[in-house]
Write an enzyme that holds these catalytic residues in place. Sequence first.
Site, mmCIF file in Angstrom:
data_model
loop_
_atom_site.group_PDB
_atom_site.id
_atom_site.type_symbol
_atom_site.label_atom_id
_atom_site.label_comp_id
_atom_site.label_asym_id
_atom_site.label_seq_id
_atom_site.Cartn_x
_atom_site.Cartn_y
_atom_site.Cartn_z
ATOM 1 N N SER A 42 21.128 20.787 19.182
ATOM 2 C CA SER A 42 21.480 22.129 18.689
ATOM 3 C C SER A 42 22.791 22.525 19.360
ATOM 4 C CB SER A 42 20.359 23.129 18.975
ATOM 5 O OG SER A 42 20.292 23.478 20.323
ATOM 6 N N HIS A 146 14.753 20.631 17.813
ATOM 7 C CA HIS A 146 14.211 19.566 18.666
ATOM 8 C C HIS A 146 12.914 18.984 18.139
ATOM 9 C CE1 HIS A 146 16.608 21.362 22.268
ATOM 10 N NE2 HIS A 146 17.369 20.747 21.398
ATOM 11 N N GLU A 155 12.703 26.997 22.246
ATOM 12 C CA GLU A 155 12.055 26.654 23.515
ATOM 13 C C GLU A 155 11.292 27.845 24.093
ATOM 14 O OE1 GLU A 155 15.148 25.167 26.185
ATOM 15 O OE2 GLU A 155 16.077 24.113 24.503
ATOM 16 N N GLU A 196 12.584 17.137 24.145
ATOM 17 C CA GLU A 196 12.633 17.359 25.591
ATOM 18 C C GLU A 196 11.271 17.213 26.253
ATOM 19 O OE1 GLU A 196 14.524 21.126 26.241
ATOM 20 O OE2 GLU A 196 16.456 20.430 25.467
ATOM 21 N N ASP A 232 14.406 30.011 24.823
ATOM 22 C CA ASP A 232 15.715 29.734 24.239
ATOM 23 C C ASP A 232 15.530 29.902 22.733
ATOM 24 O OD1 ASP A 232 18.142 28.939 23.287
ATOM 25 O OD2 ASP A 232 18.102 26.927 24.153
ATOM 26 N N GLU A 275 17.491 33.127 26.229
ATOM 27 C CA GLU A 275 18.754 32.413 25.976
ATOM 28 C C GLU A 275 19.096 32.479 24.490
ATOM 29 O OE1 GLU A 275 18.687 28.422 27.587
ATOM 30 O OE2 GLU A 275 20.026 27.712 26.008
ATOM 31 N N ASP A 302 24.335 30.371 25.830
ATOM 32 C CA ASP A 302 24.540 28.919 25.793
ATOM 33 C C ASP A 302 25.573 28.617 24.705
ATOM 34 O OD1 ASP A 302 24.380 26.156 25.502
ATOM 35 O OD2 ASP A 302 22.335 26.145 24.723
ATOM 36 N N LYS A 327 26.522 23.510 30.989
ATOM 37 C CA LYS A 327 26.284 22.117 30.607
ATOM 38 C C LYS A 327 27.621 21.389 30.726
ATOM 39 C CE LYS A 327 22.786 23.109 27.007
ATOM 40 N NZ LYS A 327 22.647 23.481 25.569
ATOM 41 N N HIS A 355 20.338 20.629 31.452
ATOM 42 C CA HIS A 355 20.287 19.342 30.748
ATOM 43 C C HIS A 355 20.629 19.538 29.276
ATOM 44 C CE1 HIS A 355 15.806 19.843 29.306
ATOM 45 N NE2 HIS A 355 16.529 20.901 29.051
ATOM 46 N N LYS A 378 17.777 24.352 34.219
ATOM 47 C CA LYS A 378 16.891 24.128 33.067
ATOM 48 C C LYS A 378 16.888 22.633 32.793
ATOM 49 C CE LYS A 378 17.781 25.026 28.487
ATOM 50 N NZ LYS A 378 17.773 25.672 27.154
HETATM 51 P P1 PGA Z 1 20.653 20.875 22.962
HETATM 52 O O1 PGA Z 1 19.530 21.933 23.305
HETATM 53 O O2 PGA Z 1 20.862 20.019 24.151
HETATM 54 O O3 PGA Z 1 20.066 20.164 21.782
HETATM 55 O O4 PGA Z 1 21.884 21.678 22.604
HETATM 56 C C1 PGA Z 1 19.427 22.565 24.533
HETATM 57 C C2 PGA Z 1 19.739 24.021 24.420
HETATM 58 O O5 PGA Z 1 20.004 24.554 23.317
HETATM 59 O O6 PGA Z 1 19.741 24.687 25.453
HETATM 60 ZN ZN ZN Z 2 20.252 26.631 24.357
#
Ligand code: PGA
Ligand code: ZN
Length: 400
Positions: A42, A146, A155, A196, A232, A275, A302, A327, A355, A378
């Site tokens: 995503s 996911h 999430e 995940e 999230d 998030e 994010d 990230k 992650h 996270k």
């Molecule tokens: P992604 O998901 O690594 O698939 O982007 C994690 C997130 O959205 O935090």
């Molecule tokens: Zn996210």
Amino acid sequence: MTLITDVALRRVLDSRGNATVEADVHTESGGFGRAKAPSGASTGEYEAIELPVQQAIARAREDAIPRLVGEVYAGDQRAVDAALHAADGTDDFSHIGANSAVAISMAAARAGADVAGLPLFQHLGGTFRGNTFPVPLGNVIGGGEHAAEATAIQEFLAAPVGAPSVEEAVFANAAVHETAADVLADRGVACGKGDEGAWAPPVEDAVAFEVMAEVVETVTEEVGFEIRFGLDVAAAELYDAEAGGYVYGDRVRDTDEQIEYVADLVDEYGLAYVEDPLDEDDYDGFARLTERVGDRTLVCGDDLFVTNVSRLERGIEEGAGNSILVKPNQIGTLSDAVDAVELAVGAGYDPVISHRSGETEDTTIAHLAVGTDAPYIKTGTVGGERTAKLNELIRIEHNA
Ligand code: PGA
Ligand code: ZN
């Protein structure tokens, strides 16, 4: 400091079975570092560009490695990352690929730590950092991009905010994950896992909220410290301008309704963390939600910020959010990621080191979190590519 003498790049597997980039960095004194790029599903629209792995490797070999070998000291992270930017020549790593860039950047940091004889977190953070430990946020139930046919919200995360140690927190999150399966089974819901390792039940979001509330209460009683939960929403994936807002199955919420919905969830469930509750272009919506609930929960960007200092600066000016997900592969180098952390902390935003859904056994983010004194990380609850980071945090806590 010793010069980089060799950089080797290769294609290896990630947790989804896709190819990713692994980098080895060698130095003239025999120092060595190895790291691997993670990969999102995503992904935010404004992230640095991940190229097909073979192309990223070929271009980095051609243009980046000659600027590093015999030219740059492994311990000089700013110089390593400046060389990567110079080799790339774009503002989004679309020439050498953010996947090559981040693997090399992190491998050079490891080589620098090796040369210095220091654990990576201490090489990154220095001697006055690394004395606090992040609260691990762990994905327990999820869907979105996911997992197909599961929840709309991406999430549902355990947040063991009262844990006395990383070790206790990590085991609490694993207990929440295990107990969630039991509670789902009691309700007759069988399910597999998403990318995940979170349970991916074919239920409405409302059921996932009930399950999470029950499970964190149960496990809080068992462990004797406070566990809350968070989300999230990954709302950019739900947002459809033509449909008029955020699409939850048959139901569409416009921006006002989305803000109302999330604010109500924060209060109903005492959420510790939210998030991407709004679209990745909606600074104003983030600001309105933060105004309403930012005193009692983290409102984290994010896809909104994509670890990008310019986007975070705008967010700070507008009061959008009070937290940023960090990230390294969203921005391409460790220096850029640390700049985002430092800007965030200076503005009172809590950084959450994170992650990706596609991961490897790489543990760099555990060290980045400790080395920057980040209050949260996270990185999932179970599964080898997630436990690699969690177990590394436990080792760091034990000085092992
Ligand atoms: P992604 O998901 O690594 O698939 O982007 C994690 C997130 O959205 O935090
Ligand atoms: Zn996210």
